[in-house]
Design a protein around this motif. Structure first.
Motif, PDB file in Angstrom:
ATOM      1  N   THR A 331       0.830  -1.283  -0.024  1.00 17.84           N
ATOM      2  CA  THR A 331      -0.158  -0.076   0.023  1.00 17.84           C
ATOM      3  C   THR A 331       0.671   1.115   0.182  1.00 17.84           C
ATOM      4  OG1 THR A 331      -1.606   1.249   1.267  1.00 17.84           O
ATOM      5  CG2 THR A 331      -0.263  -0.166   2.401  1.00 17.84           C
ATOM      6  N   GLY A 332       0.344   2.418  -0.811  1.00 15.67           N
ATOM      7  CA  GLY A 332       1.168   3.416  -0.801  1.00 15.67           C
ATOM      8  C   GLY A 332       0.696   4.550  -1.801  1.00 15.67           C
ATOM      9  N   MET A 333       0.851   5.723  -1.698  1.00 13.19           N
ATOM     10  CA  MET A 333       0.819   6.854  -2.842  1.00 13.19           C
ATOM     11  C   MET A 333       1.846   6.758  -3.661  1.00 13.19           C
ATOM     12  SD  MET A 333      -1.562   9.299  -3.465  1.00 13.19           S
ATOM     13  CE  MET A 333      -2.302   9.571  -1.906  1.00 13.19           C
ATOM     14  N   GLY A 334       1.598   6.855  -5.004  1.00 15.08           N
ATOM     15  CA  GLY A 334       2.538   7.241  -5.999  1.00 15.08           C
ATOM     16  C   GLY A 334       3.041   5.930  -6.801  1.00 15.08           C
ATOM     17  N   ARG A 335       4.307   6.048  -7.041  1.00 14.49           N
ATOM     18  CA  ARG A 335       4.672   4.974  -8.139  1.00 14.49           C
ATOM     19  C   ARG A 335       6.109   4.501  -7.583  1.00 14.49           C
ATOM     20  NH1 ARG A 335       2.623   4.620 -13.110  1.00 14.49           N
ATOM     21  NH2 ARG A 335       4.368   3.524 -13.875  1.00 14.49           N
ATOM     22  N   ASP A 336       6.699   4.835  -6.363  1.00 16.75           N
ATOM     23  CA  ASP A 336       8.061   4.776  -5.801  1.00 16.75           C
ATOM     24  C   ASP A 336       7.815   3.077  -5.721  1.00 16.75           C
ATOM     25  OD1 ASP A 336      10.558   5.010  -4.864  1.00 16.75           O
ATOM     26  OD2 ASP A 336       9.814   4.920  -2.734  1.00 16.75           O
ATOM     27  N   LEU A 341      11.034  -2.687  -9.103  1.00 15.44           N
ATOM     28  CA  LEU A 341      10.429  -3.951  -8.992  1.00 15.44           C
ATOM     29  C   LEU A 341      10.443  -4.714 -10.201  1.00 15.44           C
ATOM     30  CD1 LEU A 341       9.571  -5.797  -6.638  1.00 15.44           C
ATOM     31  CD2 LEU A 341       6.967  -5.147  -7.537  1.00 15.44           C
ATOM     32  N   ALA A 342      10.012  -3.942 -11.262  1.00 12.59           N
ATOM     33  CA  ALA A 342      10.135  -4.684 -12.754  1.00 12.59           C
ATOM     34  C   ALA A 342      11.352  -5.048 -13.030  1.00 12.59           C
ATOM     35  CB  ALA A 342       9.541  -3.602 -13.725  1.00 12.59           C
ATOM     36  N   THR A 351       8.027 -12.057  -7.161  1.00 18.50           N
ATOM     37  CA  THR A 351       7.454 -10.589  -6.827  1.00 18.50           C
ATOM     38  C   THR A 351       5.895 -11.104  -6.419  1.00 18.50           C
ATOM     39  OG1 THR A 351       6.915 -10.174  -9.204  1.00 18.50           O
ATOM     40  CG2 THR A 351       8.903  -9.295  -8.441  1.00 18.50           C
ATOM     41  N   LEU A 352       5.669  -9.998  -5.285  1.00 22.27           N
ATOM     42  CA  LEU A 352       4.230 -10.076  -5.020  1.00 22.27           C
ATOM     43  C   LEU A 352       3.908  -8.634  -4.666  1.00 22.27           C
ATOM     44  CD1 LEU A 352       4.562 -12.526  -1.958  1.00 22.27           C
ATOM     45  CD2 LEU A 352       3.632 -13.029  -4.077  1.00 22.27           C
ATOM     46  N   GLY A 353       2.352  -8.163  -4.910  1.00 20.32           N
ATOM     47  CA  GLY A 353       1.979  -6.970  -4.584  1.00 20.32           C
ATOM     48  C   GLY A 353       0.739  -7.174  -3.872  1.00 20.32           C
ATOM     49  N   GLN A 354       0.488  -6.066  -3.020  1.00 19.02           N
ATOM     50  CA  GLN A 354      -0.628  -6.199  -2.324  1.00 19.02           C
ATOM     51  C   GLN A 354      -1.889  -5.913  -3.204  1.00 19.02           C
ATOM     52  OE1 GLN A 354      -0.655  -3.575   1.217  1.00 19.02           O
ATOM     53  NE2 GLN A 354      -2.782  -3.804   1.815  1.00 19.02           N
ATOM     54  N   ARG A 366      -0.576  -0.596  -7.740  1.00 23.37           N
ATOM     55  CA  ARG A 366      -1.074  -0.678  -9.010  1.00 23.37           C
ATOM     56  C   ARG A 366      -0.028  -0.320 -10.276  1.00 23.37           C
ATOM     57  NH1 ARG A 366      -6.088   1.202 -11.032  1.00 23.37           N
ATOM     58  NH2 ARG A 366      -6.634   1.975  -8.864  1.00 23.37           N
ATOM     59  N   ALA A 367       0.863   0.723  -9.786  1.00 25.33           N
ATOM     60  CA  ALA A 367       1.744   0.960 -10.975  1.00 25.33           C
ATOM     61  C   ALA A 367       2.860  -0.055 -11.159  1.00 25.33           C
ATOM     62  CB  ALA A 367       2.519   2.198 -10.334  1.00 25.33           C
ATOM     63  N   ALA A 368       2.974  -0.934 -10.002  1.00 28.53           N
ATOM     64  CA  ALA A 368       3.894  -2.007 -10.434  1.00 28.53           C
ATOM     65  C   ALA A 368       3.207  -3.063 -11.064  1.00 28.53           C
ATOM     66  CB  ALA A 368       4.229  -2.557  -8.970  1.00 28.53           C
ATOM     67  N   TRP A 369       2.054  -3.452 -10.893  1.00 32.52           N
ATOM     68  CA  TRP A 369       1.144  -4.342 -11.640  1.00 32.52           C
ATOM     69  C   TRP A 369       1.018  -3.936 -12.970  1.00 32.52           C
ATOM     70  CZ3 TRP A 369      -0.848  -9.107 -11.439  1.00 32.52           C
ATOM     71  CH2 TRP A 369      -2.154  -9.335 -12.232  1.00 32.52           C
ATOM     72  N   GLU A 370       0.677  -2.803 -13.209  1.00 24.83           N
ATOM     73  CA  GLU A 370       0.702  -2.380 -14.746  1.00 24.83           C
ATOM     74  C   GLU A 370       1.886  -2.588 -15.578  1.00 24.83           C
ATOM     75  OE1 GLU A 370      -0.989   1.455 -14.472  1.00 24.83           O
ATOM     76  OE2 GLU A 370      -3.144   0.822 -14.042  1.00 24.83           O
TER      77      GLU A 370
END
Length: 397
Positions: A331-336, A341-342, A351-354, A366-370
């Motif tokens: 969880t977090g605002m922005g794209r840091d 991670l890519a 890799t895992l994402g919440q 979201r940014a990492a997923w996209e």
């Protein structure tokens, strides 16, 4: 669009007035009421039905800590953001507040009564939008995404700065950067993730790198409280948090986690089964050593507006560990963290994402997923178990 209703609790009438002005300056936010201490705050909750409470700590008759204790007894689930002093004592009490159920905190620049509170106005807006917005939406309100509120706050900051410097007498929103977002934008549109083809197959995991921001304090408390006592890999964590608080934060996590948790120090040996929290205002990277890899801290420029930055940590881990790492973004605002991670995924790391539902703000995940950086999205509730499962899977257990 509905408003996020905010209850401001502070013993200083000046602070109540200034904070209320910050809240009311944001379209889609409204000060439902104010209270001079925790006792009056409790009395006003049923009447005002706020979506979020901004809470001072040191107040007469009922302090912020006592309010949180009573809130817990009464089962009140309205999110609370602490307005905290940056002093060492303030850091310890702030962590106590998180332990009692506060969602997050904002530092008051200059002490308990701060005429400079407007300097953290954007932080106040971000926290309200994130925690209060999620609570309001869960109770049937139509609330814009946190990114919309933050974007609007940045436009106003740009306007104020331009007027102050005498560049222009009045700035129009259309003349600022970035361009205003559509008023109808409640949440960013979902995109199909890009495809990353790793350079090598994933191997046994030697380290876990985790990046997290808004919503992180309580999320990390949940993950580390549930983590397997036999978890044998080191975990390096970047939590966006100001200097002066991360040592106390690590100590508070250490109380509830079966693994040892500490604030990272320059030159720390990276031991199995230990958790290292990046100190506020320092980037954290890994460095190869003959016997044991070590942690290095740096004061290099901010990355993505942050120091520490998740991207800096992930970039370092990708270079040193390549396919023998697990990257986690939460969880977090922005794209840091998203871009690097890519890169970890490209090098063969797991890799895992919440997931969106359990995130306070789905910005970073979201940014990492996209970007195709996230192999699997996981709920907060299941994150600790999934991390263990990936470790065992890669070890062939």
């Amino acid at each position: 669009m509905d408003n996020i209703e905010v209850l401001v609790c502070d013993d200083s009438s000046l602070m109540r007035n200034m904070i209320s002005r910050i809240v009311d300056s944001a379209e889609g936010m409204h000060t439902a009421g104010t209270a001079m201490n925790g006792k009056f705050c409790l009395q006003k909750i049923p009447l005002l039905k706020p979506d979020l409470i901004l809470l001072d700590i040191e107040m007469p008759e009922m302090t912020g800590v006592q309010f949180l204790e009573e809130r817990k007894k009464l089962g009140i689930d309205i999110p609370v953001i602490i307005l905290s002093s940056i002093a060492t004592k303030g850091a310890a009490v702030t962590m106590q507040c998180l332990e009692l159920g506060a969602s997050d905190f904002i530092t008051k620049p200059g002490g308990s009564v701060s005429v400079n509170i407007t300097s953290v106005g954007s932080s106040i807006i971000e926290k309200i939008a994130s925690y209060g917005g999620k609570y309001a939406r869960a109770h049937g309100k139509n609330i814009a995404s946190p990114e919309v509120f933050v974007h609007q706050a940045k436009l106003k900051e740009a306007e104020a700065a331009a007027v102050k410097e005498g560049i222009i007498s009045k700035i129009k929103p259309s003349e600022t950067k970035p361009e205003p977002l559509p008023a109808t934008l409640w949440t960013p549109p979902h995109k199909e993730p890009a495809v990353i083809t790793p350079l090598r197959q994933s191997g046994p995991i030697d380290v876990v790198a985790l990046g997290i921001s808004t919503g992180g304090p309580n999320a990390l408390r949940e993950v580390f409280a549930k983590i397997d006592p036999k978890f044998s890999k080191p975990i390096l964590v970047v939590q966006h948090m100001p200097a002066g608080f991360t040592k106390e934060f690590a100590a508070s996590l250490d109380k509830i986690c079966p693994l040892k948790v500490k604030e990272a120090e320059d030159g720390d040996l990276i031991h199995p089964g230990q958790i290292y929290i990046a100190p506020g205002d320092f980037h954290i990277v890994v460095q190869k050593s003959t016997l044991c890899n070590v942690i290095r801290l740096s004061k290099e420029d901010l990355r993505n507006g942050h120091r520490p930055s998740a991207d800096v940590l992930f970039e370092s881990v990708a270079k040193l560990y390549k396919n023998r790492a697990l990257g986690v973004i939460m969880t977090g605002m922005g794209r840091d963290g998203a871009a690097q991670l890519a890169e970890m995924r490209k090098q063969g790391a797991r890799t895992l994402g919440q997931d969106e539902k359990s995130s306070i703000v789905y910005g970073m995940p979201r940014a990492a997923w996209e970007l195709g950086a996230v192999q699997k999205q996981v709920s907060l509730e299941n994150m600790a178990a999934e991390m263990s499962a990936v470790i065992k899977e890669q070890a062939g257990v």
